[in-house]
Design an enzyme around this catalytic site. Sequence first.
Site, short mmCIF file in Angstrom:
data_model
loop_
_atom_site.label_atom_id
_atom_site.label_comp_id
_atom_site.label_asym_id
_atom_site.label_seq_id
_atom_site.Cartn_x
_atom_site.Cartn_y
_atom_site.Cartn_z
N ASP A 233 -0.97 2.38 7.12
CA ASP A 233 -1.29 3.24 8.45
C ASP A 233 -1.37 2.13 9.55
O ASP A 233 -1.49 0.87 9.38
CB ASP A 233 -2.37 4.10 8.54
CG ASP A 233 -3.49 3.64 7.87
OD1 ASP A 233 -3.66 2.46 8.01
OD2 ASP A 233 -4.57 4.30 7.66
N CYS A 236 -4.18 -0.72 9.18
CA CYS A 236 -4.34 -1.73 8.17
C CYS A 236 -5.06 -2.86 8.42
O CYS A 236 -5.66 -3.49 7.60
CB CYS A 236 -2.98 -1.92 7.70
SG CYS A 236 -1.74 -2.52 9.26
N HIS A 339 2.68 -4.72 9.13
CA HIS A 339 1.62 -4.23 8.20
C HIS A 339 0.76 -5.51 7.75
O HIS A 339 1.50 -6.37 7.41
CB HIS A 339 2.22 -3.69 7.03
CG HIS A 339 1.25 -3.09 6.18
ND1 HIS A 339 0.47 -2.11 6.22
CD2 HIS A 339 1.11 -3.37 4.62
CE1 HIS A 339 -0.27 -1.78 5.30
NE2 HIS A 339 -0.05 -2.68 4.31
#
Length: 1166
Positions: A233, A236, A339
Amino acid sequence: MKRAFVTVGTTSFDELVARVVANDCVQILESLGYNHLVLQVGRGTVVPKPFRTESFTLDVYRYKDSLKEDLQQADLVISHAGAGSCLESLEKGKPLVVVVNEKLMNNHQFELAKQLHKEGHLFYCTCRVLSCPAPVSLLLVLLGSAKILQQLPSATLSCFGYLPTQAPVLVATAYSYLHSVFSSFPPLSTFLIIPCTMQKGWKKYCGQKSLNEASMDEYLGSLGLFRKVVAKDASCLFRAISEQLFHSQIHHLQIRRACVSYMKENQQAFESYVEGSFEKYLERLGDPKESAGQLELKALSLIYNRDFIIYRYPGKPPTQVTDNGFEDKIILCYSNNGHYDSVYSKEFQSTAGICQAILYELLYKDVFVVDEETLKTAVDLFRSGSRRNKHHALTASVEGSSDQKSSTEDRTEEAAACSSAASTPEGNKQGTERQKVPESPSKMLFPYKVLKALDPEIYRNVEFDAWLDSRKELQKSECVEYGGRYYFLGDKCQVCMESGGKYYNAHIQEIDNDKSSVVVFIEEFAERHSIPLAHVRPVNQVALLPSWNAIPIRNGRGYPTITGGYFPEIVMTDMNMKQRKKMFKKFRGKEIYMTMAYSRGDPLVPSRIQHSMHYGHDPLLYYSQTAGHILSSQHFYPQHSSQRQGRGYGMPRDSSHLISKQNLPNPKVGFCSGSGRKCCQSYDNVSYRSRSFRRSHRQMHCMNKGCQYGFAPENGVEETVTFYALEEGNETAYSTLPNNGGPTTMVPATSGYCVARQGYNSCKPPLNSGDSNDHCDNGGYHGDYLYSSEQGYETSSVYTTTVSTANLSLQDSGPSSVPQDTVTSYNYPQKVLENSAAIAVSWASHVPVPVIPNCAGDNEALRTSDISSQNAIQPGFVPPPAQGSPAYLEPSAAGAAGAAAAAAAAAAPVATPVAAPLPLPPPLPPPPPATLEAGDASGFPLPPPPPPPPPPPPPYSYDPSGSDLPQDTKVLQYYFNLGLQCYHHNYWHPMVYMPHVQQQLQPQPQPQPQPQPQPQPQPQPQPQQPQQQQPPPQQQQQQQEQVHGESYPDCTEQPLVDQSAPQVYSDVVREDGTQADVSTNDTFPIADAVPLPHGAVYYPVMTDPYGSPLLGFDSYVPVASDYSSIAMWHPVNAACGASAQIHGAMNPGPIGYMLLPNSPHYTPQN
């Protein structure tokens, strides 16, 4: 000397041979104690060269009569997955590693190797390098496994074969030796824990990761590191930092707020890196749904006194993002999608697994009060029964270890493991992967995820599992059920703000926790609103609503029946083009547009309200009931919606899905929402794909009153036009809406009528005596169609032009007469034809024209047959009753097209009266000469129009630079080609090109009586009163000033050509009756001057002498133009008259300009 034997049988397996003889593989073989390698290459193309050294020997051959000797001498056999090679190796009791050839399809090698491996007889793999966390070749796995099997006791090796009870013992023994064998190979230590699940276990794991993630895990595994997956999300980065700082991810929100506060306090240090408002940036950063980047890493490094090291690309060294000189480091892994994951060492993974097992054991023992023996038994059963899943979790992939099955599946799998432990002998427990689910789940002990956490050899990513569970719950909340309907996020719907209010289009954005309301975005307001589910309804694509006037439908021809057809305007407005195309249904081989009304009887709209409705593109269409029984009402809406005027939905803008006889799209007709728009659309040369719809339908094209190119606002009322497509036989069963009185006349059909009216009325008069509630908006015109019906008006002369495939019925009222085959009748009133122009007549071959009575018996119609499109078209001059030749058609009192013809002319139409004509009306005052430009050249008495003020003339182009010309290049192209076409028609009569000689300087001769009987459905003026039809010069001068805005002096030039006598192309008739030869220079000699009759000159638009354009070419050359006539402008002023010369004309003198004061506006095809 240890020997390894590699065989491929009689097949070709070059990939295996190449891998085995690679240098790295040979070195591994030597390190494992193998110093002799024998290759059997079969039909392969890769044939290595044999060599012999002091430490290693390689022998290569293709085939042998028997492989028994090599198999007997081999200490390790590496074979393809052939059944013969596998059985021979197993019979010899040799350690066997099977390599499956993935390039061979449907040979069941993989199934065979998998089954033998499951029974514990061999190991199998493929030559390709799997996406595993260890960068090793699969051949290393094979050779390592072979060495393990070599170290097994001979008694154990003797168990190879088909002894299923002793096979798990071999697997367990081999598994116990794996750690010791590969302890010297750290990259292999985690990869080869359970080599028996190498293919099956990794398949699911590899499918859950992207290629970049798998490569990164492989690279980190070679460095003794592993990647712990963080919730995917926007938080992170803060989750990973929270875990590495506080060993928990629950503090990620506090870390985010600390970062925002620090950057706000030290704005000078970070503001230069932000584009735009720094305050807005910090405001967005405070939202948990906003991701962070390198700028936030810089701030967090200063906050927590740690430098960040990030692995970005597999195979490349990490990047030190911050270099603040701190001793503590935070290692992260960055993916291309922004990410961040945490990176730990493998030692941390092992230690964390033990700590996690102790924690869960304390939890269940001390908190949940579970017996210690029960926990131990459950863990033992988990290790023995779920070895595949255990290996899955030990491979350093947190994603793989994070179970994503539901709790029911977990309990089922755990129940299977418990059942396996209870029903399977001790020797068989270790080799069982999965047993059948027991009938009763009462023996289930713990969930699968709990058992993973209780196992000290597995490190379970609890945080990631919890995030996945929350995502599952969130996904479940994305759907809400109300009233038997399911609403999902993103669904389009209709909502109303209050009970009983108006519904608006919206789409669902959020679903409240209580599941009683949804947050929607209303498109019309561009706002978000929370709406109760009671005020939400789904959007129906297309709904067939019941029509107003249901017509009984009888079954016939087996076609489907639809019993509704009224589509409201709001439904059609909201439909996109794709949804509109869905309405074009296909029924048993024919295509029918759903908005047409197929019926034998009356229209769906009641006649009492028909005059108060405002129609769209085309009127109601009535087809025979046997043509499919599709009942559908035309789209209609009240007249007050002027802003929607002209946008009817009867037919789409693009009529390309109507296929013409030549398989070409029907010409498109554009539509405009202006109040002065007059549209009339039918189907031109359209043949429906049906036995019932093989008739052709003609089209009366669009006319724009508001166009500025040669149009003047007109006066009159309009009504709908009724089209008929008839079946053979049953000629009297089809009728239109009843009208009031008046004769009925049928004339040869045209491809398009140019019928105009003069004058302007600020409001439409009532359509009949019973409909007096009609009104208009803004003084404009409401009707969308050119023809209207009203009692008390007479027709003017109407003639045919160009070609036709159907006949036209000019009907005033009452049930219409039904023509025979290939006849299409058009119902429109006579008032529209008031002051209308006569249209030039085609000189094609005609058959005798009978007159048939209509259904009511009070009207008469003139039947004509089809006009051939192959014959040449000659110009026609329409004078008042005068002495003429049979070569010209004389207009009759009824205005019929085939009124008069010479007996010698075979192409002239012959009319046969069937019923007695009506009595003649009294003489009426002649219309003003200005109607000549409006299209009325008949000269017969017509009812005088109301005396409205004359409208202002349309603007002309006076600017030499052309700035006042129309901007549409297609319009310019059309009229340029039209003028060029007229220029090339130099074989026409010179009267066509010289309008100034049309002035009546002498009395006109009386017309000769025709030998054929003439139909007299309309009153005819007396022949002795031709002079009453010409207005006095003062009135003519005034009308010219009104129409053109300026006056011109009378023309005093003597006439040059006898206009009363016909002129043949090959002959020139003099006054004395003799003929003059045609000159050879493509010109005609000038005839003697004779008195000229008064009247407008009309000529047909000839076909293009240079040929038609190619198919698909969007040309605007008026080939066989649908415009029936081109009215001539009569400027006689020398300054206004053109001095252009017509090449090839009899008298190439000055000519006047031509314009189309009331011809249809050309609509370019898009």
